[in-house]
Design a protein around this motif. Structure first.
Motif, PDB file in Angstrom:
ATOM      1  N   PHE A 192       0.835  -1.199   0.000  1.00 27.39           N
ATOM      2  CA  PHE A 192       0.000   0.000   0.000  1.00 27.39           C
ATOM      3  C   PHE A 192       0.873   1.252   0.000  1.00 27.39           C
ATOM      4  N   LEU A 193       1.931   1.262   0.797  1.00 22.94           N
ATOM      5  CA  LEU A 193       2.843   2.400   0.824  1.00 22.94           C
ATOM      6  C   LEU A 193       3.649   2.499  -0.471  1.00 22.94           C
ATOM      7  N   ALA A 194       4.088   1.364  -0.987  1.00 24.04           N
ATOM      8  CA  ALA A 194       4.887   1.380  -2.213  1.00 24.04           C
ATOM      9  C   ALA A 194       4.093   1.944  -3.383  1.00 24.04           C
ATOM     10  N   ASP A 195       2.803   1.633  -3.448  1.00 25.41           N
ATOM     11  CA  ASP A 195       1.954   2.166  -4.517  1.00 25.41           C
ATOM     12  C   ASP A 195       1.835   3.684  -4.431  1.00 25.41           C
ATOM     13  N   ARG A 196       2.128   4.257  -3.297  1.00 26.83           N
ATOM     14  CA  ARG A 196       2.044   5.715  -3.099  1.00 26.83           C
ATOM     15  C   ARG A 196       3.423   6.359  -3.026  1.00 26.83           C
ATOM     16  N   GLY A 197       4.414   5.646  -3.512  1.00 24.47           N
ATOM     17  CA  GLY A 197       5.750   6.211  -3.645  1.00 24.47           C
ATOM     18  C   GLY A 197       6.649   6.038  -2.456  1.00 24.47           C
ATOM     19  N   VAL A 198       6.202   5.327  -1.434  1.00 17.17           N
ATOM     20  CA  VAL A 198       7.026   5.105  -0.243  1.00 17.17           C
ATOM     21  C   VAL A 198       7.574   3.685  -0.321  1.00 17.17           C
ATOM     22  N   ASP A 199       8.722   3.543  -0.977  1.00 11.07           N
ATOM     23  CA  ASP A 199       9.344   2.238  -1.170  1.00 11.07           C
ATOM     24  C   ASP A 199      10.817   2.327  -0.805  1.00 11.07           C
ATOM     25  N   ASN A 200      11.589   1.341  -1.203  1.00  9.88           N
ATOM     26  CA  ASN A 200      13.011   1.331  -0.866  1.00  9.88           C
ATOM     27  C   ASN A 200      13.758   2.497  -1.498  1.00  9.88           C
ATOM     28  N   THR A 201      13.396   2.854  -2.732  1.00 12.97           N
ATOM     29  CA  THR A 201      14.034   4.003  -3.372  1.00 12.97           C
ATOM     30  C   THR A 201      13.766   5.274  -2.580  1.00 12.97           C
ATOM     31  N   PHE A 202      12.517   5.447  -2.161  1.00  9.25           N
ATOM     32  CA  PHE A 202      12.173   6.607  -1.337  1.00  9.25           C
ATOM     33  C   PHE A 202      12.954   6.583  -0.026  1.00  9.25           C
ATOM     34  N   ALA A 203      13.040   5.410   0.594  1.00 10.99           N
ATOM     35  CA  ALA A 203      13.730   5.300   1.880  1.00 10.99           C
ATOM     36  C   ALA A 203      15.207   5.641   1.741  1.00 10.99           C
ATOM     37  N   ASP A 204      15.833   5.220   0.643  1.00 11.95           N
ATOM     38  CA  ASP A 204      17.241   5.569   0.403  1.00 11.95           C
ATOM     39  C   ASP A 204      17.412   7.078   0.252  1.00 11.95           C
ATOM     40  N   GLU A 205      16.541   7.691  -0.530  1.00 13.76           N
ATOM     41  CA  GLU A 205      16.634   9.137  -0.748  1.00 13.76           C
ATOM     42  C   GLU A 205      16.330   9.908   0.535  1.00 13.76           C
ATOM     43  N   LEU A 206      15.456   9.361   1.358  1.00 16.47           N
ATOM     44  CA  LEU A 206      15.149  10.015   2.629  1.00 16.47           C
ATOM     45  C   LEU A 206      16.360  10.027   3.549  1.00 16.47           C
ATOM     46  N   VAL A 207      17.119   8.942   3.555  1.00 12.16           N
ATOM     47  CA  VAL A 207      18.347   8.896   4.360  1.00 12.16           C
ATOM     48  C   VAL A 207      19.335   9.939   3.869  1.00 12.16           C
ATOM     49  N   GLU A 208      19.472  10.073   2.559  1.00  6.32           N
ATOM     50  CA  GLU A 208      20.385  11.058   1.998  1.00  6.32           C
ATOM     51  C   GLU A 208      19.944  12.482   2.343  1.00  6.32           C
ATOM     52  N   LEU A 209      18.637  12.748   2.231  1.00  3.17           N
ATOM     53  CA  LEU A 209      18.109  14.070   2.568  1.00  3.17           C
ATOM     54  C   LEU A 209      18.280  14.359   4.053  1.00  3.17           C
ATOM     55  N   SER A 210      17.944  13.395   4.884  1.00  5.38           N
ATOM     56  CA  SER A 210      18.044  13.592   6.330  1.00  5.38           C
ATOM     57  C   SER A 210      19.496  13.777   6.758  1.00  5.38           C
ATOM     58  N   THR A 211      20.421  13.046   6.145  1.00  5.45           N
ATOM     59  CA  THR A 211      21.837  13.186   6.480  1.00  5.45           C
ATOM     60  C   THR A 211      22.339  14.576   6.129  1.00  5.45           C
ATOM     61  N   ALA A 212      21.946  15.073   4.953  1.00  6.75           N
ATOM     62  CA  ALA A 212      22.365  16.418   4.550  1.00  6.75           C
ATOM     63  C   ALA A 212      21.770  17.474   5.467  1.00  6.75           C
ATOM     64  N   LEU A 213      20.502  17.310   5.843  1.00  8.13           N
ATOM     65  CA  LEU A 213      19.854  18.276   6.728  1.00  8.13           C
ATOM     66  C   LEU A 213      20.468  18.241   8.118  1.00  8.13           C
ATOM     67  N   GLU A 214      20.747  17.038   8.630  1.00  5.57           N
ATOM     68  CA  GLU A 214      21.347  16.919   9.959  1.00  5.57           C
ATOM     69  C   GLU A 214      22.725  17.551   9.994  1.00  5.57           C
ATOM     70  N   HIS A 215      23.518  17.334   8.943  1.00  4.79           N
ATOM     71  CA  HIS A 215      24.862  17.917   8.888  1.00  4.79           C
ATOM     72  C   HIS A 215      24.778  19.437   8.792  1.00  4.79           C
ATOM     73  N   GLN A 216      23.818  19.925   8.031  1.00  7.43           N
ATOM     74  CA  GLN A 216      23.622  21.371   7.910  1.00  7.43           C
ATOM     75  C   GLN A 216      23.259  21.991   9.249  1.00  7.43           C
ATOM     76  N   GLU A 217      22.379  21.334   9.984  1.00  3.80           N
ATOM     77  CA  GLU A 217      21.978  21.838  11.296  1.00  3.80           C
ATOM     78  C   GLU A 217      23.126  21.729  12.303  1.00  3.80           C
ATOM     79  N   TYR A 218      23.954  20.707  12.157  1.00  2.00           N
ATOM     80  CA  TYR A 218      25.095  20.539  13.060  1.00  2.00           C
ATOM     81  C   TYR A 218      26.089  21.680  12.880  1.00  2.00           C
ATOM     82  N   ILE A 219      26.403  22.023  11.641  1.00  2.26           N
ATOM     83  CA  ILE A 219      27.324  23.130  11.378  1.00  2.26           C
ATOM     84  C   ILE A 219      26.733  24.437  11.889  1.00  2.26           C
ATOM     85  N   LYS A 220      25.444  24.615  11.680  1.00  5.20           N
ATOM     86  CA  LYS A 220      24.780  25.827  12.172  1.00  5.20           C
ATOM     87  C   LYS A 220      24.859  25.910  13.693  1.00  5.20           C
ATOM     88  N   PHE A 221      24.697  24.767  14.360  1.00  2.25           N
ATOM     89  CA  PHE A 221      24.787  24.740  15.818  1.00  2.25           C
ATOM     90  C   PHE A 221      26.192  25.116  16.283  1.00  2.25           C
TER      91      PHE A 221
END
Length: 292
Positions: free
Chosen positions: A252-281
């Motif tokens: 059901f989630l995969a049919d709505r775009g939430v699959d392994n590809t999405f999960a991989d890209e989410l990790v990449e996005l979250s890692t970039a955002l976390e690093h950005q916030e860390y430098i800002k801190f």
């Protein structure tokens, strides 16, 4: 003649004594006059001693030590912010400056990477929201990068093995909530998802079948538009769920775009955002220590 000389000496002594007494009285009068004889139209501050006077070495001759001399270890104020400025603060600022430079050197993404699948991104500090509309449905994914980096356990090198020269990449794998809303429905179907430490596929293990890199922890119906998860709504925990039902939920989630590809890209996005916030801190911490 002797009596006359004695009388002259006594008279001189009385005059000298009277002069000293008068001088002392005038000195006390000068000290007490501001407090006792001040005009009513002027308001005098209570007697205080400034930090400069307390920290000074005393009179110009240097014979009187200050009450708050540097030998007592009290840091001095170097700016008008009212904060402490110590040698430790100076070393701390220098360390933070070097740390920010190093983090910027290894920063992989200068700007946040985009998600495929026409996801719209909204940021609120460390919280991110991805949303997309398709065929009368709206899918919203919310996650927060705080506490999203799993602890790293360094394995000791076995005898004869050299330790790895390259450190492993720090990846942010946050928990995320998927909310699926239909136009005619008053409730939304909400999935609480996470990245398991060990990726284990549900059902029978097959080498040819790709395992899921994320998992569903809980499923619940929640009122549409409510930000808080209501405990009064029934929550389905997947720990003891039938595997077939679980697989249908994942599909059901995969049919709505939430699959392994999405999960991989989410990790990449979250890692970039976390690093950005860390430098800002780090930059804000440096400014705070420097009192800017």
């Amino acid at each position: 003649m002797f009596k006359s000389l004695t009388r002259v000496v006594c008279t001189a002594a009385r005059i000298s004594s009277g002069t000293a007494t008068a001088s002392t009285s005038r000195g006390l009068e000068q000290l007490l006059r501001p407090a006792l004889c001040a005009p009513s139209s002027v308001t005098y501050r209570p007697f205080t001693r400034s930090i400069w006077m307390l920290c000074s070495s005393g009179s110009s001759s240097g014979s009187r030590p200050g009450l708050l001399s540097s030998s007592r270890g009290i840091p001095s104020l170097s700016c008008g912010c009212g904060g402490l400025h110590t040698e430790g603060d100076k070393a701390f600022v220098e360390f933070l400056s070097d740390e920010v430079k190093e983090e910027r050197k290894i920063q992989k993404h200068k700007s946040l990477p985009k998600m495929s699948g026409e996801w719209e991104l909204e940021l609120n500090g460390t919280e991110a929201k991805l949303s997309r509309k398709t065929s009368g449905e709206k899918v919203t994914i919310t996650f927060n990068v705080n506490n999203s980096i799993p602890p790293s356990f360094e394995e000791e090198a076995q005898q004869g093995e050299k330790p790895s020269e390259t450190e492993p990449d720090i990846l942010s794998s946050p928990n995320f909530v998927v909310e699926v809303t239909k136009q005619a429905a008053t409730q939304s179907l909400v999935f609480d998802c996470h990245y398991p430490e060990d990726e284990v596929a549900h059902g029978e293990e097959e080498e040819e079948e790709e395992s899921d890199i994320f998992a569903i922890r809980e499923v619940s119906f929640q009122p549409t538009g409510e930000s808080d998860w209501k405990d009064t709504s029934y929550t389905l925990n997947t720990d003891s769920l039938d595997w077939a039902l679980y697989d249908h939920l994942m599909d059901f989630l995969a049919d709505r775009g939430v699959d392994n590809t999405f999960a991989d890209e989410l990790v990449e996005l979250s890692t970039a955002l976390e690093h950005q916030e860390y430098i800002k801190f780090l930059e804000e911490l440096s400014g705070f220590v420097k009192c800017q």
